[in-house]
Design a protein around this motif. Structure first.
Motif, PDB file in Angstrom:
ATOM      1  N   VAL A   1     -36.962   0.093  28.100  1.00 38.78           N
ATOM      2  CA  VAL A   1     -36.032   0.992  27.911  1.00 38.78           C
ATOM      3  C   VAL A   1     -36.329   1.851  26.806  1.00 38.78           C
ATOM      4  O   VAL A   1     -36.519   0.980  25.809  1.00 38.78           O
ATOM      5  N   THR A   2     -36.563   3.098  26.746  1.00 40.55           N
ATOM      6  CA  THR A   2     -36.937   3.768  25.587  1.00 40.55           C
ATOM      7  C   THR A   2     -35.527   4.028  24.746  1.00 40.55           C
ATOM      8  O   THR A   2     -34.511   4.234  25.382  1.00 40.55           O
ATOM      9  N   LYS A   3     -35.697   4.513  23.377  1.00 35.39           N
ATOM     10  CA  LYS A   3     -34.400   4.877  22.647  1.00 35.39           C
ATOM     11  C   LYS A   3     -34.853   5.598  21.657  1.00 35.39           C
ATOM     12  O   LYS A   3     -36.056   5.557  20.939  1.00 35.39           O
TER      13      LYS A   3
ATOM     14  N   PRO B   1     -34.118   9.306  27.064  1.00 33.63           N
ATOM     15  CA  PRO B   1     -34.616   8.071  27.251  1.00 33.63           C
ATOM     16  C   PRO B   1     -35.122   7.733  28.571  1.00 33.63           C
ATOM     17  O   PRO B   1     -34.790   8.438  29.544  1.00 33.63           O
TER      18      PRO B   1
ATOM     19  N   GLU C   1     -37.626  -0.843  24.139  1.00 30.08           N
ATOM     20  CA  GLU C   1     -37.284  -2.330  24.021  1.00 30.08           C
ATOM     21  C   GLU C   1     -37.716  -3.049  25.156  1.00 30.08           C
ATOM     22  O   GLU C   1     -37.438  -2.341  26.368  1.00 30.08           O
TER      23      GLU C   1
ATOM     24  N   GLN D   1     -26.431   6.560  31.041  1.00 27.81           N
ATOM     25  CA  GLN D   1     -27.345   7.672  30.595  1.00 27.81           C
ATOM     26  C   GLN D   1     -26.673   8.616  29.911  1.00 27.81           C
ATOM     27  O   GLN D   1     -25.569   8.941  29.939  1.00 27.81           O
TER      28      GLN D   1
ATOM     29  N   ALA E   1     -39.470   7.905  19.007  1.00 29.22           N
ATOM     30  CA  ALA E   1     -38.992   6.912  20.042  1.00 29.22           C
ATOM     31  C   ALA E   1     -39.561   5.497  19.948  1.00 29.22           C
ATOM     32  O   ALA E   1     -40.597   5.456  19.431  1.00 29.22           O
TER      33      ALA E   1
ATOM     34  N   ARG F   1     -36.614   4.485  31.483  1.00 30.37           N
ATOM     35  CA  ARG F   1     -36.707   3.317  31.764  1.00 30.37           C
ATOM     36  C   ARG F   1     -37.818   3.022  32.956  1.00 30.37           C
ATOM     37  O   ARG F   1     -37.937   3.743  33.832  1.00 30.37           O
TER      38      ARG F   1
ATOM     39  N   PRO G   1     -27.863   0.347  31.730  1.00 29.16           N
ATOM     40  CA  PRO G   1     -27.566   1.201  30.205  1.00 29.16           C
ATOM     41  C   PRO G   1     -27.030   2.573  30.709  1.00 29.16           C
ATOM     42  O   PRO G   1     -27.445   3.284  31.610  1.00 29.16           O
TER      43      PRO G   1
END
Length: 367
Positions: A365-367, A262, A300, A238, A297, A264, A236
């Motif tokens: 992965v945070t978002k 975020p 996923e 950055q 936050a 990972r 993804p």
């Protein structure tokens, strides 16, 4: 029943042991190829004498072709020596058993079935492979001088033969191969061979049998497998930091709130396992610390399984369990609200890494 249990144990051994799982996410398919082999061992010819007295040396060479992962055919040539026993022999009037030997060459065509690949699926890195075979050919017997000497002494060997005799032979057996490399394997082979009643010079009213147990080496010729390289994983994007906007007013401009980046974390698993190892628990704690520091936050989690081992159904279930294991650790061990954790799974249909072992993973992965 005992023989069936032995065969079943060999099947489980050959299915369960591999040199290693595929070390990349590459797709590997079988390539048809030729092979040659050479074996040597001992033969037991069924007869009237003691077991040890009817053992003799035997050798076999063969060349064949593997059509697919489970079906092959070969031309084999066995040779050396067989033995017979005559229980009517007398020494100083006392009955005793006399053994005699003769030679043979036995070319045959065998159809071979790789039971490990047929039952457990094709795996080019499997350590043990169990193979069954059926075949037919000819047994060319010669050098029957010792039986002829008995007949010359007046003993009535009803089917005594001289010179060279050719008889049809049927055979079947099992082989267990130990893989050393893509091209070389060591193995054990056992076979049962049946001929007409006239093979051992005596009339018994039933077929004659001999049994071979041999050890040897098999060499695969040419290319044995096709490898399709996996594409590099797409990560993804950055987020980029926003440039600072300066105002023209003489008063200092207010500083923008620092952007939360975020993170990972890739939590790796052992083969056929969804348990988080001690070494990987540190990554789960880092995710939990991040979520506690950043209350808005979310994370996923996507589970994967390597394509080099297992079946599609097994890998689908295993990837789901790996994602669920990370979520459970976050919610139960670190108190993260379950609404902030979403999970998904890809089985082995998607391989994010080029190294096969690394695809036993949950990517968080945070978002």
């Amino acid at each position: 029943m005992k023989k069936f249990k032995i065969i079943l144990a060999c099947m489980l051994l050959s299915c369960g042991l591999t040199a290693s799982a595929q070390e990349s996410g590459d797709t590997v398919t079988f390539n048809p190829h030729w092979f040659v082999s050479a074996h040597g061992g001992v033969q037991y010819t069924l007869g009237e004498a003691k077991f040890g007295d009817l053992l003799s040396p035997t050798v076999q060479v063969a060349a064949g072709y593997r059509f697919n992962p489970w079906l092959s055919a070969r031309l084999s040539v066995g040779a050396w020596q067989s033995k017979g026993g005559w229980s009517g022999y007398r020494v100083n009037g006392v009955p005793t058993t006399k053994t005699y030997k003769y030679n043979y060459v036995a070319p045959a065509i065998d159809v071979m079935f790789n039971l490990s690949n047929a039952v457990c699926g094709y795996n080019p890195d499997r350590v043990f492979n169990l193979t069954a075979f059926l075949g037919a050919g000819a047994n060319i017997g010669f050098g029957n001088d010792e039986a002829n000497d008995l007949a010359a002494q007046g003993y009535n060997l009803r089917y005594n033969w001289e010179g060279t005799k050719v008889r049809a032979v049927g055979r079947g057996g099992l082989g267990l191969d130990f893989r050393l490399s893509d091209h070389v394997s060591l193995g054990l082979e056992g076979s049962a061979n049946v001929l007409s009643d006239k093979y051992n010079s005596k009339k018994a009213g039933n077929a004659d049998w001999y049994f071979n147990v041999m050890a040897g080496i098999t060499v695969n010729l040419g290319k044995t497998k096709n490898v399709k390289r996996a594409a590099a994983p797409v990560l993804p994007p950055q987020p980029q930091p926003q440039p600072e906007v300066k105002k023209e007013e003489p008063a200092p401009a207010p500083q923008p709130k620092p952007e939360v980046k975020p993170i990972r974390r890739d939590v790796f698993f052992k083969i056929n396992s969804s348990a988080i190892s001690d070494a990987e628990k540190t990554k789960v704690k880092e995710l939990a610390d991040y979520l506690k520091e950043n209350k808005d936050a979310k994370v996923e989690i996507t589970g994967y399984a390597d394509a080099g081992t297992g079946t599609k159904a097994i890998n689908e279930r295993l990837s789901e369990q790996r994602a669920a294991a990370v979520k459970k650790a976050l919610t139960t061990e670190y108190g993260i609200d379950a609404s902030r954790v979403t999970t998904g799974h890809k089985g082995s249909t998607v391989q994010p890494f080029s190294q096969n072992d690394m695809n036993r993973v949950s990517i968080c992965v945070t978002k």
